[in-house]
Design a protein around this motif. Structure first.
Motif, PDB file in Angstrom:
ATOM      1  N   ARG A   1       0.835  -1.207   0.000  1.00 22.49           N
ATOM      2  CA  ARG A   1       0.000   0.000   0.000  1.00 22.49           C
ATOM      3  C   ARG A   1       0.873   1.263   0.000  1.00 22.49           C
ATOM      4  O   ARG A   1       0.497   2.279  -0.576  1.00 22.49           O
ATOM      5  CB  ARG A   1      -0.924   0.016   1.216  1.00 22.49           C
ATOM      6  N   ILE A   2       2.014   1.179   0.676  1.00 18.51           N
ATOM      7  CA  ILE A   2       2.925   2.325   0.699  1.00 18.51           C
ATOM      8  C   ILE A   2       3.495   2.553  -0.696  1.00 18.51           C
ATOM      9  O   ILE A   2       3.505   3.687  -1.188  1.00 18.51           O
ATOM     10  CB  ILE A   2       4.058   2.097   1.731  1.00 18.51           C
ATOM     11  N   ALA A   3       3.948   1.487  -1.331  1.00 17.40           N
ATOM     12  CA  ALA A   3       4.490   1.617  -2.682  1.00 17.40           C
ATOM     13  C   ALA A   3       3.435   2.172  -3.633  1.00 17.40           C
ATOM     14  O   ALA A   3       3.707   3.078  -4.428  1.00 17.40           O
ATOM     15  CB  ALA A   3       4.993   0.257  -3.173  1.00 17.40           C
ATOM     16  N   GLU A   4       2.225   1.636  -3.524  1.00 16.52           N
ATOM     17  CA  GLU A   4       1.125   2.090  -4.386  1.00 16.52           C
ATOM     18  C   GLU A   4       0.853   3.575  -4.188  1.00 16.52           C
ATOM     19  O   GLU A   4       0.728   4.330  -5.144  1.00 16.52           O
ATOM     20  CB  GLU A   4      -0.120   1.259  -4.062  1.00 16.52           C
ATOM     21  N   ARG A   5       0.769   3.989  -2.929  1.00 16.98           N
ATOM     22  CA  ARG A   5       0.469   5.400  -2.627  1.00 16.98           C
ATOM     23  C   ARG A   5       1.602   6.317  -3.101  1.00 16.98           C
ATOM     24  O   ARG A   5       1.368   7.451  -3.500  1.00 16.98           O
ATOM     25  CB  ARG A   5       0.223   5.581  -1.141  1.00 16.98           C
ATOM     26  N   ALA A   6       2.838   5.819  -3.042  1.00 19.13           N
ATOM     27  CA  ALA A   6       3.992   6.611  -3.477  1.00 19.13           C
ATOM     28  C   ALA A   6       4.138   6.624  -4.998  1.00 19.13           C
ATOM     29  O   ALA A   6       4.922   7.393  -5.546  1.00 19.13           O
ATOM     30  CB  ALA A   6       5.263   6.063  -2.841  1.00 19.13           C
ATOM     31  N   GLY A   7       3.382   5.747  -5.672  1.00 21.56           N
ATOM     32  CA  GLY A   7       3.456   5.685  -7.125  1.00 21.56           C
ATOM     33  C   GLY A   7       4.699   4.970  -7.639  1.00 21.56           C
ATOM     34  O   GLY A   7       5.205   5.290  -8.714  1.00 21.56           O
ATOM     35  N   VAL A   8       5.184   4.008  -6.835  1.00 18.41           N
ATOM     36  CA  VAL A   8       6.357   3.230  -7.245  1.00 18.41           C
ATOM     37  C   VAL A   8       6.035   1.741  -7.116  1.00 18.41           C
ATOM     38  O   VAL A   8       5.028   1.369  -6.518  1.00 18.41           O
ATOM     39  CB  VAL A   8       7.606   3.578  -6.390  1.00 18.41           C
ATOM     40  N   GLY A   9       6.908   0.917  -7.637  1.00 18.12           N
ATOM     41  CA  GLY A   9       6.717  -0.524  -7.537  1.00 18.12           C
ATOM     42  C   GLY A   9       7.277  -1.085  -6.237  1.00 18.12           C
ATOM     43  O   GLY A   9       8.018  -0.406  -5.516  1.00 18.12           O
ATOM     44  N   ARG A  10       6.913  -2.333  -5.971  1.00 14.14           N
ATOM     45  CA  ARG A  10       7.406  -3.024  -4.762  1.00 14.14           C
ATOM     46  C   ARG A  10       8.926  -3.084  -4.734  1.00 14.14           C
ATOM     47  O   ARG A  10       9.548  -2.945  -3.678  1.00 14.14           O
ATOM     48  CB  ARG A  10       6.875  -4.449  -4.719  1.00 14.14           C
ATOM     49  N   GLY A  11       9.520  -3.305  -5.876  1.00 17.23           N
ATOM     50  CA  GLY A  11      10.983  -3.399  -5.953  1.00 17.23           C
ATOM     51  C   GLY A  11      11.654  -2.121  -5.469  1.00 17.23           C
ATOM     52  O   GLY A  11      12.670  -2.165  -4.766  1.00 17.23           O
ATOM     53  N   THR A  12      11.083  -0.990  -5.830  1.00 16.49           N
ATOM     54  CA  THR A  12      11.642   0.295  -5.389  1.00 16.49           C
ATOM     55  C   THR A  12      11.543   0.425  -3.879  1.00 16.49           C
ATOM     56  O   THR A  12      12.481   0.865  -3.213  1.00 16.49           O
ATOM     57  CB  THR A  12      10.900   1.467  -6.080  1.00 16.49           C
ATOM     58  N   LEU A  13      10.409   0.019  -3.336  1.00 14.46           N
ATOM     59  CA  LEU A  13      10.246   0.068  -1.877  1.00 14.46           C
ATOM     60  C   LEU A  13      11.314  -0.785  -1.202  1.00 14.46           C
ATOM     61  O   LEU A  13      11.993  -0.324  -0.282  1.00 14.46           O
ATOM     62  CB  LEU A  13       8.851  -0.403  -1.464  1.00 14.46           C
ATOM     63  N   TYR A  14      11.485  -2.015  -1.663  1.00 10.84           N
ATOM     64  CA  TYR A  14      12.421  -2.929  -1.011  1.00 10.84           C
ATOM     65  C   TYR A  14      13.890  -2.595  -1.304  1.00 10.84           C
ATOM     66  O   TYR A  14      14.763  -2.977  -0.538  1.00 10.84           O
ATOM     67  CB  TYR A  14      12.090  -4.380  -1.349  1.00 10.84           C
ATOM     68  N   ARG A  15      14.156  -1.852  -2.378  1.00  8.61           N
ATOM     69  CA  ARG A  15      15.532  -1.380  -2.593  1.00  8.61           C
ATOM     70  C   ARG A  15      15.881  -0.287  -1.587  1.00  8.61           C
ATOM     71  O   ARG A  15      17.029  -0.108  -1.220  1.00  8.61           O
ATOM     72  CB  ARG A  15      15.702  -0.845  -4.019  1.00  8.61           C
ATOM     73  N   ASN A  16      14.873   0.452  -1.156  1.00 10.56           N
ATOM     74  CA  ASN A  16      15.097   1.546  -0.207  1.00 10.56           C
ATOM     75  C   ASN A  16      14.990   1.096   1.245  1.00 10.56           C
ATOM     76  O   ASN A  16      15.685   1.617   2.114  1.00 10.56           O
ATOM     77  CB  ASN A  16      14.101   2.681  -0.473  1.00 10.56           C
ATOM     78  N   PHE A  17      14.090   0.157   1.512  1.00 12.52           N
ATOM     79  CA  PHE A  17      13.822  -0.287   2.880  1.00 12.52           C
ATOM     80  C   PHE A  17      13.644  -1.799   2.884  1.00 12.52           C
ATOM     81  O   PHE A  17      12.726  -2.317   2.253  1.00 12.52           O
ATOM     82  CB  PHE A  17      12.556   0.377   3.434  1.00 12.52           C
ATOM     83  N   ALA A  18      14.497  -2.477   3.606  1.00 10.86           N
ATOM     84  CA  ALA A  18      14.479  -3.942   3.600  1.00 10.86           C
ATOM     85  C   ALA A  18      13.251  -4.522   4.284  1.00 10.86           C
ATOM     86  O   ALA A  18      12.816  -5.619   3.947  1.00 10.86           O
ATOM     87  CB  ALA A  18      15.737  -4.485   4.272  1.00 10.86           C
ATOM     88  N   ASN A  19      12.688  -3.764   5.247  1.00  8.20           N
ATOM     89  CA  ASN A  19      11.577  -4.325   6.017  1.00  8.20           C
ATOM     90  C   ASN A  19      10.772  -3.207   6.687  1.00  8.20           C
ATOM     91  O   ASN A  19      11.115  -2.024   6.581  1.00  8.20           O
ATOM     92  CB  ASN A  19      12.093  -5.330   7.052  1.00  8.20           C
ATOM     93  N   ARG A  20       9.750  -3.587   7.380  1.00  7.99           N
ATOM     94  CA  ARG A  20       8.848  -2.662   8.068  1.00  7.99           C
ATOM     95  C   ARG A  20       9.590  -1.815   9.116  1.00  7.99           C
ATOM     96  O   ARG A  20       9.353  -0.633   9.252  1.00  7.99           O
ATOM     97  CB  ARG A  20       7.718  -3.460   8.723  1.00  7.99           C
ATOM     98  N   THR A  21      10.507  -2.438   9.839  1.00 11.50           N
ATOM     99  CA  THR A  21      11.258  -1.715  10.868  1.00 11.50           C
ATOM    100  C   THR A  21      12.064  -0.584  10.247  1.00 11.50           C
ATOM    101  O   THR A  21      12.063   0.538  10.749  1.00 11.50           O
ATOM    102  CB  THR A  21      12.191  -2.674  11.639  1.00 11.50           C
ATOM    103  N   GLU A  22      12.728  -0.878   9.148  1.00  9.20           N
ATOM    104  CA  GLU A  22      13.540   0.156   8.493  1.00  9.20           C
ATOM    105  C   GLU A  22      12.698   1.329   8.025  1.00  9.20           C
ATOM    106  O   GLU A  22      13.093   2.482   8.198  1.00  9.20           O
ATOM    107  CB  GLU A  22      14.309  -0.427   7.311  1.00  9.20           C
ATOM    108  N   ILE A  23      11.557   1.064   7.429  1.00  5.39           N
ATOM    109  CA  ILE A  23      10.742   2.177   6.939  1.00  5.39           C
ATOM    110  C   ILE A  23      10.114   2.949   8.103  1.00  5.39           C
ATOM    111  O   ILE A  23      10.037   4.166   8.075  1.00  5.39           O
ATOM    112  CB  ILE A  23       9.703   1.743   5.878  1.00  5.39           C
TER     113      ILE A  23
END
Length: 179
Positions: free
Chosen positions: A31-53
């Motif tokens: 949902r975060i990736a969707e709201r940011a307008g990016v793909g899941r891969g971009t989210l996980y390249r920036n933040f490995a997990n929930r704790t990091e974000i």
């Protein structure tokens, strides 16, 4: 970091702050990736997990507090800083749970350093004006922050604001200079 990568990271942080506030800390990260307008891969390249974000969102909030109080000329700047910190912790109660559950203390070091850095200018101003006790040090902000956040842990939503207000009152009373 390239500008486009930095922009995507900023979009992810803004989206995470909103999504966590609206849906809670356990919401699917997609949902975060969707709201940011990016793909899941971009989210996980920036933040490995929930704790990091979650930690990155809190770090961003603390940075904003630091900017807000960096050049204050108000004698009660540190008291105002504590009130703003309390408000931040109250709005981000779910993120506090992630911090408490961090798998290692080292993960929290950047957040701790940022908190001390953000509070130091306001503390110096209020101590110079004899508003805040001289024995309060910048590193004590970690303790004060823990006190403000601990009271919110497991608080029912209906009582959260009242508990936050009472805790803030007690914390401010504890740091003020006495005649």
């Amino acid at each position: 970091m390239r500008k486009d990568a930095a922009d995507r990271r900023s979009a992810l942080l803004r989206a995470a702050a909103v999504v966590f506030a609206e849906e809670g800390i356990d919401t699917p990260l997609d949902r975060i990736a969707e709201r940011a307008g990016v793909g899941r891969g971009t989210l996980y390249r920036n933040f490995a997990n929930r704790t990091e974000i979650a930690l990155a969102v809190l770090l961003d909030e603390v940075s904003i507090l630091g900017e807000r109080f960096a050049d204050s000329d108000n004698d009660e700047a540190f008291l105002d800083f504590l009130a703003a910190l309390s408000d931040t912790l109250t709005r981000n109660t779910a993120l506090g749970g992630v911090v408490r559950a961090a798998p290692s203390s080292e993960l929290l070091d950047p957040l701790r350093r940022a908190l001390v850095k953000a509070a130091t200018p306001a503390l110096k101003i209020s101590q110079a004006a004899d508003i805040v006790r001289d024995d309060i040090t910048p590193s004590d902000v970690r303790i004060l922050s823990a006190m403000l956040g601990a009271a919110l842990h497991n608080a029912a939503p209906a009582e959260r604001n009242a508990i936050a207000h009472r805790t803030l009152t007690l914390v401010i009373d504890s740091v003020q200079s006495r005649p």
